[in-house]
Design an enzyme around this catalytic site. Structure first.
Site, PDB file in Angstrom:
ATOM      1  N   ASP A   1       0.861  -1.177   0.000  1.00 26.58           N
ATOM      2  CA  ASP A   1       0.000   0.000   0.000  1.00 26.58           C
ATOM      3  C   ASP A   1       0.901   1.232   0.000  1.00 26.58           C
ATOM      4  OD1 ASP A   1      -2.304   1.562   0.143  1.00 26.58           O
ATOM      5  OD2 ASP A   1      -2.615   1.252   2.287  1.00 26.58           O
TER       6      ASP A   1
ATOM      7  N   TYR B   1      -5.027   4.310   0.481  1.00 26.84           N
ATOM      8  CA  TYR B   1      -6.052   3.420  -0.078  1.00 26.84           C
ATOM      9  C   TYR B   1      -5.628   2.830  -1.420  1.00 26.84           C
ATOM     10  CZ  TYR B   1      -8.542   6.268   3.361  1.00 26.84           C
ATOM     11  OH  TYR B   1      -8.901   6.951   4.504  1.00 26.84           O
ATOM     12  N   HIS B   2      -4.393   2.313  -1.446  1.00 26.07           N
ATOM     13  CA  HIS B   2      -3.861   1.708  -2.668  1.00 26.07           C
ATOM     14  C   HIS B   2      -3.369   0.284  -2.408  1.00 26.07           C
ATOM     15  CE1 HIS B   2      -2.732   6.122  -3.870  1.00 26.07           C
ATOM     16  NE2 HIS B   2      -4.023   5.882  -3.982  1.00 26.07           N
ATOM     17  N   PRO B   3      -4.180  -0.589  -1.802  1.00 19.78           N
ATOM     18  CA  PRO B   3      -3.716  -1.951  -1.545  1.00 19.78           C
ATOM     19  C   PRO B   3      -3.596  -2.758  -2.839  1.00 19.78           C
ATOM     20  CG  PRO B   3      -6.043  -1.778  -1.020  1.00 19.78           C
ATOM     21  CD  PRO B   3      -5.565  -0.385  -1.342  1.00 19.78           C
TER      22      PRO B   3
END
Length: 553
Positions: free
Chosen positions: A294, A468-470
């Site tokens: 992330d 919020y970039h998993p």
């Protein structure tokens, strides 16, 4: 019994793109989505972006396990539970990533995913409009389904951020999604005619207008696998369970959290972990759920000395007026996500391409909508792009309705702390430039007295948040790679007629926001599903700072 050539699980960024291309090719497609309609104004109005990701109606509501290196905090991990998936609840920022990201993918075993291979798919998916602000048209697409635009940039703080970056010695780039990412310039957004242009608007709605595409609401419980081959998907609708059959393939596009969860519920994953939950093993794949990555970020907030920020609109009367104007005309402040300038820089000499990203916002406010108590202000969201820390997604139980365990293991490597301190100090330097002199009153956070490494580390530990970039939990690789989950065509290793096509297949997180790479992945995977020859590789050469080995800027 419902049946189609292809059953796609997940109507999110990549799933919508795959559905559109398969339907366009004449294949029959059933798309399974647990979430509901995306037509509410909180989703469709760009300026309302802080609402949907905090609403249980639209968000799965996942939270991490206590993160051991962040003081045991449990961080939010929003994932879209709605038509369009996370493209319906995100900030609408459009970043392709850097060319070197994809070349690294290829070096890690994702053959056919170098930048030359993926650039034609970015062009195919775009309908790009730079609003006459100095973009790079030779590197962009103009007739794809996904509209990409730029905000008006009228607030003086927006241009001040770009000017300050230039004054600090960094390049200015007219199009960070074009030949040159490195530098400061205007932001791109998935906004069209004042509306959020999600994957649902771009891809799914056109697909559903055709007779060969059907949308089914339900919770995917498991993939039905018979003699090593995926035959369908078992779903629950209310208290009833049913199987939707796939004549050709089952395609997972349920996010980097739910795709590994669904694979494990179906018997594909680490054998010992599956046995703990009484799940029969179909394929022992140690990498399922691992390699979780992330981006973390901080808000560096400044109080403004003039009433130039968006704070003057942060009251019920102004919000109602903005909403009314948007409802009637799709214009005004409601038609922008307010992220209208940005920066991509390198943290130090010897780093080949940018590893720090800035989102600039002409207001001091959190993603949860809480404004700074000090009134007028502005902020830069800043964070490192390539942390080496890795986490994982594991099952909490064999109940499909129960959330999985999510542990990113944020900040577990000493280099993460050094990188974040650098981010803060470089941001302060930018805000100290002459371009901001008319606007700066004082620093809100971290605060002028937070200077030492120890003080900065305390601030990071208490305030770092997910961007919020998993991604990465079903990573691509070659078939002989024991950690790979899918091959470079998205086919699950150890099971037939089953693919994963979302951000979980990324070997390494890309530089910037992940919605554009996720949609591109769906576009490219669709050609693999259809057995088509991939689009011809590009010969375009991206810009790399000529003195990157010896200069930071």
């Amino acid at each position: 019994m419902m049946e189609a050539d292809y059953v796609i699980v997940g109507a999110g960024s990549s799933g919508c793109a795959v559905a559109y291309r398969l339907v366009e090719a004449g294949k029959s497609v059933i798309v399974i989505e647990y979430g509901g309609s995306d037509m509410g104004p909180f989703i469709q109005m760009p300026a309302a972006l802080s609402y949907p990701m905090n609403m249980p109606l639209y968000d799965w509501g996942y939270r991490t396990e206590p993160e051991p290196h962040l003081g045991g905090r449990r961080l939010a991990c929003p994932r879209g539970k709605v038509i369009g998936g996370s493209s319906s609840i995100n900030g609408m920022v459009y970043v392709r990533g850097h060319a070197c990201d994809y070349d690294t993918w290829a070096e890690m075993g994702a053959d056919g995913w170098a930048y030359a291979d993926v650039l034609p798919y970015f062009k195919r998916m775009e309908a790009w409009d730079d609003a006459g602000r100095g973009g790079d048209p030779d590197w962009r697409g103009t007739d794809g389904p996904l509209h990409v635009s730029r905000g008006p940039g009228k607030n003086p703080l927006v241009q001040a951020f770009v000017d300050a970056g230039a004054q600090a010695g960094y390049p200015v780039t007219g199009d960070y999604n074009g030949q040159q990412q490195e530098g400061f310039g205007p932001f791109d957004a998935t906004i069209h005619k004042g509306r959020r242009w999600s994957a649902a608007n771009a891809y799914l709605r056109p697909a559903l207008k055709r007779a060969n595409c059907t949308l089914v609401s339900g919770l995917a419980r498991r993939i039905v696998i018979e003699e090593g081959r995926a035959k369908g998907v078992e779903i629950s609708r209310g208290k009833k369970h049913e199987v939707i059959r796939a004549r050709a393939e089952v395609i997972l596009a349920t996010s980097s959290i739910n795709s590994p969860k669904l694979l494990m519920l179906s018997g594909i994953g680490p054998a010992a972990h599956l046995a703990e939950h009484g799940i029969d093993v179909v394929a022992d794949r140690a990498g399922v759920g691992q390699n979780l990555q992330d981006h973390l970020e901080l808000y560096i907030q400044m109080a403004a000395s003039q009433p130039v920020s968006l704070y003057k609109h942060w009251n019920l009367v102004s919000k109602a007026a903005i909403g009314g104007q948007w409802q009637m005309l799709k214009q005004g402040l409601g038609a922008s996500n307010q992220f209208e300038s940005c920066g991509f820089i390198r943290s130090r000499a010897g780093v080949k391409y940018p590893d720090i990203q800035f989102h600039f916002l002409p207001m001091a406010v959190r993603y949860d909508g809480q404004a700074a108590a000090e009134g007028h202000g502005f902020q830069a969201h800043v964070g490192p792009m390539r942390s080496v820390s890795r986490g994982g997604v594991t099952l909490r139980s064999s109940d499909p309705a129960e959330a999985p365990r999510i542990l990113f293991n944020y900040m577990s490597d000493p280099s993460d702390w050094e990188d974040f301190r650098t981010c803060i100090r470089l941001t302060r330097e930018i805000f100290a430039q002459e371009a901001f002199a008319p606007f700066v009153k004082h620093e809100i956070q971290p605060g002028a007295d937070v200077r030492s490494d120890a003080a900065l580390d305390d601030f990071i530990r208490e305030h770092a948040e997910s961007a919020y970039h998993p991604c990465g939990t079903c990573r691509m690789g070659r078939a002989d790679d024991p950690g790979a989950v899918v091959d470079p065509q998205g086919r699950v290793i150890g099971a037939e007629a089953l693919r994963v096509v979302d951000s979980s297949v990324f070997p390494q997180v890309t530089n910037g926001n992940l919605n554009a790479p996720s949609i591109m992945t769906g576009e490219k995977m669709a050609d693999h599903v259809l057995g088509r020859t991939p689009l011809a590789p590009s010969n375009d050469t991206p810009w790399i700072h000529p003195d990157w080995e010896t200069q930071q800027r």
